[in-house]
Design a protein around this motif. Structure first.
Motif, PDB file in Angstrom:
ATOM      1  N   VAL A  65       0.841  -1.212   0.000  1.00 13.96           N
ATOM      2  CA  VAL A  65       0.000   0.000   0.000  1.00 13.96           C
ATOM      3  C   VAL A  65       0.865   1.247   0.000  1.00 13.96           C
ATOM      4  N   GLY A  66       1.952   1.236   0.805  1.00 11.39           N
ATOM      5  CA  GLY A  66       2.845   2.395   0.853  1.00 11.39           C
ATOM      6  C   GLY A  66       3.510   2.664  -0.487  1.00 11.39           C
ATOM      7  N   LEU A  67       3.955   1.602  -1.158  1.00  7.52           N
ATOM      8  CA  LEU A  67       4.602   1.769  -2.465  1.00  7.52           C
ATOM      9  C   LEU A  67       3.631   2.315  -3.511  1.00  7.52           C
ATOM     10  N   VAL A  68       2.410   1.803  -3.515  1.00  9.23           N
ATOM     11  CA  VAL A  68       1.410   2.298  -4.464  1.00  9.23           C
ATOM     12  C   VAL A  68       1.074   3.760  -4.173  1.00  9.23           C
ATOM     13  N   CYS A  69       0.987   4.128  -2.895  1.00 11.25           N
ATOM     14  CA  CYS A  69       0.722   5.537  -2.540  1.00 11.25           C
ATOM     15  C   CYS A  69       1.860   6.439  -3.005  1.00 11.25           C
ATOM     16  N   CYS A  70       3.103   5.966  -2.846  1.00  9.34           N
ATOM     17  CA  CYS A  70       4.249   6.744  -3.345  1.00  9.34           C
ATOM     18  C   CYS A  70       4.165   6.918  -4.859  1.00  9.34           C
ATOM     19  N   GLY A  71       3.741   5.858  -5.561  1.00 10.45           N
ATOM     20  CA  GLY A  71       3.565   5.961  -7.007  1.00 10.45           C
ATOM     21  C   GLY A  71       2.515   6.985  -7.378  1.00 10.45           C
ATOM     22  N   MET A  72       1.407   7.011  -6.635  1.00  6.53           N
ATOM     23  CA  MET A  72       0.351   7.983  -6.910  1.00  6.53           C
ATOM     24  C   MET A  72       0.827   9.408  -6.632  1.00  6.53           C
ATOM     25  N   LEU A  73       1.613   9.575  -5.556  1.00  5.73           N
ATOM     26  CA  LEU A  73       2.173  10.901  -5.273  1.00  5.73           C
ATOM     27  C   LEU A  73       3.132  11.347  -6.379  1.00  5.73           C
ATOM     28  N   SER A  74       3.923  10.414  -6.901  1.00  2.00           N
ATOM     29  CA  SER A  74       4.852  10.746  -7.980  1.00  2.00           C
ATOM     30  C   SER A  74       4.096  11.169  -9.234  1.00  2.00           C
ATOM     31  N   ILE A  75       3.006  10.474  -9.547  1.00  2.34           N
ATOM     32  CA  ILE A  75       2.199  10.843 -10.710  1.00  2.34           C
ATOM     33  C   ILE A  75       1.582  12.223 -10.513  1.00  2.34           C
ATOM     34  N   THR A  76       1.115  12.507  -9.313  1.00  6.95           N
ATOM     35  CA  THR A  76       0.550  13.823  -9.021  1.00  6.95           C
ATOM     36  C   THR A  76       1.596  14.918  -9.189  1.00  6.95           C
ATOM     37  N   ALA A  77       2.803  14.692  -8.625  1.00  7.28           N
ATOM     38  CA  ALA A  77       3.884  15.667  -8.776  1.00  7.28           C
ATOM     39  C   ALA A  77       4.258  15.841 -10.241  1.00  7.28           C
ATOM     40  N   ALA A  78       4.298  14.737 -10.999  1.00  9.22           N
ATOM     41  CA  ALA A  78       4.646  14.812 -12.417  1.00  9.22           C
ATOM     42  C   ALA A  78       3.642  15.660 -13.179  1.00  9.22           C
ATOM     43  N   THR A  79       2.362  15.490 -12.893  1.00  8.39           N
ATOM     44  CA  THR A  79       1.315  16.245 -13.596  1.00  8.39           C
ATOM     45  C   THR A  79       1.395  17.736 -13.281  1.00  8.39           C
ATOM     46  N   ILE A  80       1.574  18.066 -11.996  1.00  8.31           N
ATOM     47  CA  ILE A  80       1.637  19.475 -11.599  1.00  8.31           C
ATOM     48  C   ILE A  80       2.876  20.151 -12.174  1.00  8.31           C
ATOM     49  N   LEU A  81       4.042  19.513 -12.037  1.00  9.01           N
ATOM     50  CA  LEU A  81       5.279  20.125 -12.508  1.00  9.01           C
ATOM     51  C   LEU A  81       5.332  20.199 -14.031  1.00  9.01           C
ATOM     52  N   ASP A  82       4.685  19.266 -14.714  1.00  6.34           N
ATOM     53  CA  ASP A  82       4.620  19.336 -16.171  1.00  6.34           C
ATOM     54  C   ASP A  82       3.817  20.560 -16.611  1.00  6.34           C
ATOM     55  N   THR A  83       2.751  20.861 -15.897  1.00  4.20           N
ATOM     56  CA  THR A  83       1.965  22.067 -16.192  1.00  4.20           C
ATOM     57  C   THR A  83       2.799  23.328 -15.971  1.00  4.20           C
ATOM     58  N   VAL A  84       3.581  23.342 -14.879  1.00  6.72           N
ATOM     59  CA  VAL A  84       4.454  24.484 -14.597  1.00  6.72           C
ATOM     60  C   VAL A  84       5.516  24.635 -15.688  1.00  6.72           C
ATOM     61  N   ALA A  85       6.104  23.521 -16.114  1.00  4.98           N
ATOM     62  CA  ALA A  85       7.134  23.571 -17.156  1.00  4.98           C
ATOM     63  C   ALA A  85       6.571  24.091 -18.469  1.00  4.98           C
ATOM     64  N   LYS A  86       5.344  23.710 -18.812  1.00  6.49           N
ATOM     65  CA  LYS A  86       4.726  24.202 -20.048  1.00  6.49           C
ATOM     66  C   LYS A  86       4.444  25.699 -19.961  1.00  6.49           C
ATOM     67  N   ALA A  87       4.035  26.169 -18.795  1.00  6.51           N
ATOM     68  CA  ALA A  87       3.815  27.605 -18.616  1.00  6.51           C
ATOM     69  C   ALA A  87       5.123  28.371 -18.752  1.00  6.51           C
TER      70      ALA A  87
END
Length: 311
Positions: free
Chosen positions: A271-293
Motif C-alpha cells: 500500500v505504501g509503495l502504491v501511494c508513493c507511485g500515486m504521489l509521484s504521478i501527481t507531482a509529475a502532472t503538476i510540474l509538467d503544467t508548470v514547465a509548459k507555462a
C-alpha cells in the motif's frame, strides 16, 4: 549594415596555444571581434592574447560554465562562434559553422568531431569516447534527438539563441546544457563535420574524465527534472507501482485463496509503495503544467529579442 560576428574563447592556462588560436581566427574571420575570457590563468594567457590583438576580459568565478554565462551576458553580436583556446578545433571551419545560421536554416551549429573519425584517431584518452556516446544516448532517449557530437567545444549561435539561453552550469557541463536546451526549446540544430586535432605538446587538458563525467550525468538528470518533469517523476511512479505489485500480489492471492490476510507487513509495504507511485504521478502532472507555462513565457521572450534585433 554588415552582420557582426563575435568569436568567444573561454581560457584557463592556455599560454601554449592561445596565440595561434587568435591568429588563426583573425586570419579566417578578419571582420570578427575576437574575445578571450581569461578564467584566472597563471601562465600569462591573457597577456599573450592581448598582444595578438584579442579583446581580453576576465572572469573571476572559476569554471567554464561561469565564463560562458558572462560571455553571453556581455557580448552583443548577430552571430557567435564559441571555441576552446586549446588549438584542437580548426579556424578554417568557422565559415562552415556560420553558413547555416546566416542562410536562416539553423539557430545553432555544432562542430562534429566524431562522424569523420578524426576525434577517435587523435584523442587517445580512455573513456572520453564512451562518455560522449553515453551522453548522446541519454539525450536521444529522453528528448528524441540524436546529436552527432554532444561534448564538442566548437559551436556557433544566433543572437536570439544566446540572449535567451539560461546558463545554469558552472563547469564543463555547459556543452551538455546547451545541447539539451536547444533540443527542448525546439531550436534548429545542424551538425557540421570538422577535423579535430589533439592538443600540442606542452598543453594539458583540464577535463577530469570521471569527475567532470559525473557532473555531466548529474546535469542531465537535473535538466530532465526541470525540462521533462513528467518523464522524470513518471519513471519513479512506474518503479513504485511495479514494486507495489511484486510485494502485493502474493497478499492478494492469499486473500482470494483463504479469505484471510496473514502477511500484514507485506500488505502495508505494498500500500505504501502504491501511494508513493500515486504521489509521484501527481507531482509529475503538476510540474509538467508548470514547465509548459515556463516554456510559453520563454517563447514570448524569444519573440521580444528577435523583434529588438530586427529594429
Amino acid at each position: 549594415m554588415q552582420d557582426t560576428i563575435a568569436v568567444l574563447i573561454p581560457c584557463y592556462n592556455e599560454a601554449v596555444t592561445i596565440g595561434k588560436v587568435v591568429d588563426d581566427f583573425k586570419r579566417v574571420l578578419p571582420e570578427a571581434d575576437i574575445y578571450v575570457y581569461d578564467n584566472n590563468s597563471s601562465d600569462g594567457t591573457a597577456s599573450i592574447a592581448r598582444d595578438r590583438g584579442a579583446i581580453v576580459r576576465h572572469e573571476s568565478r572559476q569554471g567554464k560554465g561561469n565564463v560562458v554565462r558572462q560571455m553571453f551576458r556581455d557580448i552583443d553580436a548577430d552571430y557567435y562562434i564559441m571555441v576552446d583556446g586549446d588549438d584542437t578545433y580548426p579556424a578554417e571551419s568557422a565559415r562552415d559553422l556560420l553558413a547555416p545560421l546566416m542562410d536562416g536554416s539553423a539557430d545553432m551549429t555544432v562542430g562534429d568531431r566524431l562522424s569523420n573519425g578524426s576525434y577517435g584517431e587523435e584523442n587517445d584518452r580512455a573513456f572520453h569516447g564512451f562518455g560522449n556516446n553515453l551522453v548522446r544516448w541519454l539525450i536521444k532517449a529522453i528528448y528524441g534527438y540524436g546529436f552527432d557530437d554532444v561534448m564538442t567545444g566548437y559551436r556557433a549561435f544566433t543572437r536570439s539563441f544566446v540572449k535567451t539561453m539560461p546558463v545554469l552550469s558552472t563547469g564543463f557541463q555547459i556543452e551538455t546544457e546547451i545541447s539539451i536546451h536547444a533540443v527542448d526549446k525546439g531550436w534548429r540544430v545542424v551538425d557540421v563535420p570538422i577535423e579535430y586535432r589533439d592538443r600540442p605538446e606542452g598543453s594539458e587538458s583540464k577535463l577530469s574524465t570521471f569527475g567532470d563525467g559525473a557532473k555531466v550525468l548529474m546535469a542531465i538528470t537535473s535538466l530532465c527534472k526541470d525540462y521533462r518533469p513528467f518523464v522524470f517523476f513518471g519513471l519513479f511512479a512506474l518503479v513504485f507501482f511495479v514494486l507495489g505489485l511484486i510485494v502485493g500480489l502474493p497478499v492478494v492471492y492469499e486473500f482470494f485463496q483463504t479469505s484471510y490476510v496473514t502477511k500484514f507487513p507485506s500488505a502495508l509495504l505494498a500500500v505504501g509503495l502504491v501511494c508513493c507511485g500515486m504521489l509521484s504521478i501527481t507531482a509529475a502532472t503538476i510540474l509538467d503544467t508548470v514547465a509548459k507555462a515556463h516554456r510559453k513565457q520563454w517563447e514570448l521572450e524569444v519573440y521580444r529579442v528577435m523583434k529588438d534585433q530586427s529594429n
